[in-house]
Write an enzyme that holds these catalytic residues in place. Structure first.
Site, PDB file in Angstrom:
ATOM      1  CG  ASP A 220      -7.717  -2.211  11.825  1.00 30.44           C
ATOM      2  OD1 ASP A 220      -7.940  -1.129  11.230  1.00 30.44           O
ATOM      3  OD2 ASP A 220      -8.495  -3.173  11.774  1.00 30.44           O
TER       4      ASP A 220
ATOM      5  CD  GLU B 200     -11.941  -1.001   7.264  1.00 30.30           C
ATOM      6  OE1 GLU B 200     -12.740  -0.949   6.322  1.00 30.30           O
ATOM      7  OE2 GLU B 200     -11.041  -1.872   7.318  1.00 30.30           O
TER       8      GLU B 200
ATOM      9  CG  ASP C 156      -9.595   1.508   3.695  1.00 35.12           C
ATOM     10  OD1 ASP C 156      -8.534   0.890   3.516  1.00 35.12           O
ATOM     11  OD2 ASP C 156     -10.552   1.040   4.336  1.00 35.12           O
TER      12      ASP C 156
ATOM     13  CG  HIS D 193      -7.873  -8.323   3.884  1.00 38.45           C
ATOM     14  ND1 HIS D 193      -9.208  -8.383   4.136  1.00 38.45           N
ATOM     15  CD2 HIS D 193      -7.524  -7.040   4.066  1.00 38.45           C
ATOM     16  CE1 HIS D 193      -9.656  -7.174   4.439  1.00 38.45           C
ATOM     17  NE2 HIS D 193      -8.645  -6.337   4.404  1.00 38.45           N
TER      18      HIS D 193
HETATM   19 ZN   LIG Z   1      -8.827  -0.994   4.557  1.00 39.37          ZN
END
Ligand SMILES: [Zn+2]
Length: 398
Positions: free
Chosen positions: A81, A168, A191, A374
C-alpha cells in the site's frame, strides 16, 4: 546509466498501480485496490517458479518461498500500500538522467539531500501524486532477488521466504500476517530510505489520554466555585517538559506529543503519544503522566483528572540481541557494494517491530533508495535502488 533496467521497469509497473490504503474504511484490506498489485505479484511469483506461492484473497497478503540450503529460512517483507496522505492514482514516474543539481520539481535549496545524488538518475513524480517508492521500491527489490535466485540455482543461500503485506501505512500491516505460512523466524523489512542505513532500534510507544472534569457555574458568581476544565487541561500540559516534544528532539531523544486537545468548561480531553527508545526512560515518562495526574487531583480535588495510559509497541532492539547476525550481515552487505553502513534509530515503529513483538520474528529494516515519503516530492535514486537490490542478494547468500 541504468544497469538493472528490469528492476526499474518493474518498479514503474508497480507504482502505476494505485494501492493507496485508507484510515476511514475499517475494512481489511482497507481498500480493495490493493488487490490489484497483489494479483500481479502473485502471478509474477508463480511465473517465476517460486514455491508455495499463496495469495490470501481475503486479507490481501502474498507469500512465496525459494528453497535453499539446510539452514533456517530467512524472510523478506515489503508492503504494497501507499500512504493515505497523498493520492497514488495515475502516478507518472519520470527519470531525470545524470542529475547535476539543476532545479526540477525539487530544488536543492529545499531538499539539500539531493546534492548527494549528483551524477545519479533520479526518479520523480509529475508533482500531482506521491511516487510510491515507499514501499514499491522494496517490493521491486525483493522481486529482483527472487528473479536472481531462481535464475542462479548454483548459488547457495538460505531458504528464502517472501511476504507482501497490505495496510502498513495505516498501522495494520501485520494484523492478518500468517506467521506459520511465512515460516521464517528471522527476516528483514525492506522499507527504509537512504542507502546504507540499517534500522533495528525503534521507539517504545504508548498513548495517554487525559480527561478533565470541570464544574460549570455562571461566570458572574463563579468565584471559588467554577472549575474550568479547559484551563485545567492547559495546566496539565504546561507541567510537561517543554523541550521534550517532537519538534525539539532527534536521534535517541524521546518525547511527549500532544496530538489533540478539545474541551469546554465542563469537560476537556488531552491525547498524547509517548515515545522513547530507552525502556527505563519510557517507564519514567509514563510515571510522569501519573504523577502529574495525582498532583493535580491533590490540588484541584479528587477525580478532576483521570489518565489512561496504554502501551502500543516496544523497541525491538531487546529481542534483536540474539539475532545480531542479521544486522552484521546487512552491514557486511553494504560494505560489499561499496557503501558505509549506518545504524540509525527509527523514530517510529515498523512492521518489523510489530512482527517482533507479536510473533517473535527478529526483523530489522533495510534501505530501498527512496526519499521524501508520503508526499508529492517523493523520489528515488536509480543507482541506490540498484545497490539496495544488490545488497539483498548478498544478504540472502551469506
Ligand atoms: Zn513504508
Amino acid at each position: 546509466m541504468i544497469k538493472n533496467q528490469e528492476l526499474i521497469d518493474r518498479f514503474f509497473r508497480y507504482v502505476k498501480i494505485d494501492t493507496q490504503s485508507s484510515e476511514e474504511t475499517g475494512a481489511s484490506p482497507s481498500t480493495a485496490k490493493q488487490h490489484d498489485l497483489a494479483k500481479v505479484l502473485y502471478k509474477e511469483l508463480q511465473d517465476l517458479g517460486a514455491s508455495d506461492v499463496y495469495y490470501d484473497e481475503e486479507h490481501c497478503y502474498v507469500y512465496a518461498a525459494i528453497p535453499g540450503d539446510e539452514r533456517e529460512p530467512l524472510g523478506f517483507i515489503a508492503h504494497m500500500d501507499t500512504s493515505p496522505a497523498v493520492t497514488g492514482k495515475d502516478v507518472k514516474p519520470r527519470i531525470i538522467e545524470n542529475y547535476q543539481g539543476e532545479d526540477f520539481l525539487l530544488k536543492t535549496e529545499e531538499f539539500p539531500e539531493l546534492l548527494n545524488h549528483i551524477g545519479e538518475d533520479i526518479i520523480a513524480t509529475d508533482g500531482t501524486t506521491l511516487l510510491g517508492a515507499d514501499d514499491k521500491a522494496g517490493v521491486a527489490e525483493i522481486m529482483n532477488l527472487a528473479v536472481y535466485l531462481m535464475a542462479h540455482p548454483e548459488v547457495s543461500h538460505r531458504p528464502i521466504r517472501i511476504a507482501f503485506t497490505p495496510d502498513e501505512e495505516i498501522g495494520c500491516g501485520t494484523d492478518h500476517f500468517d506467521v506459520e505460512r511465512f515460516g521464517a523466524k528471522e527476516a528483514y523489512t525492506v522499507d527504509g530510505g537512504k542507502l546504507g542505513i540499517i534500522e533495528y532500534e525503534n521507539f517504545n510507544a504508548a498513548s495517554a489520554h487525559i480527561h478533565v472534569t470541570g464544574k460549570s457555574v455562571h461566570p458572574g458568581s463563579a468565584k471559588d466555585i467554577m472549575k474550568n476544565a479547559v484551563t485545567l487541561a492547559i495546566e496539565f500540559q504546561n507541567m510537561l517538559p517543554a523541550n521534550e516534544v517532537p519538534e525539539h528532539t532527534e536521534g535517541y531523544e524521546g518525547f511527549y506529543f500532544l496530538d489533540s486537545m478539545s474541551g469546554d468548561v465542563e469537560n476537556a480531553d488531552l491525547s498524547y503519544i509517548i515515545r522513547d527508545h530507552d525502556a527505563v526512560r519510557f517507564a519514567e515518562r509514563k510515571k510522569t503522566i501519573e504523577k502529574i495526574t495525582a498532583y493535580l487531583n491533590d490540588k484541584h480535588g479528587a477525580g478532576t483528572f483521570s489518565a489512561e495510559v496504554k502501551d502500543q509497541y516496544h523497541n525491538m532492539a531487546d529481542a534483536m540481541k540474539d539475532h545480531m547476525d542479521l544486522v552484521d550481515n546487512a552491514m557486511e552487505a553494504m560494505r560489499k557494494i561499496g557503501v558505509t553502513p549506518v545504524n540509525e534509530p527509527i523514530r517510529g515503529g515498523t512492521d518489523g517491530a510489530m512482527l517482533c513483538e507479536a510473533h517473535g520474528i527478529a526483523c530489522p529494516n533495510l534501505p530501498t533508495g527512496g526519499y521524501n515519503y508520503h508526499g508529492r516530492y517523493e523520489y528515488a535514486s536509480v543507482q541506490e535502488m540498484e545497490k539496495s537490490a544488490e545488497a539483498l542478494i548478498h544478504i540472502a547468500c551469506m
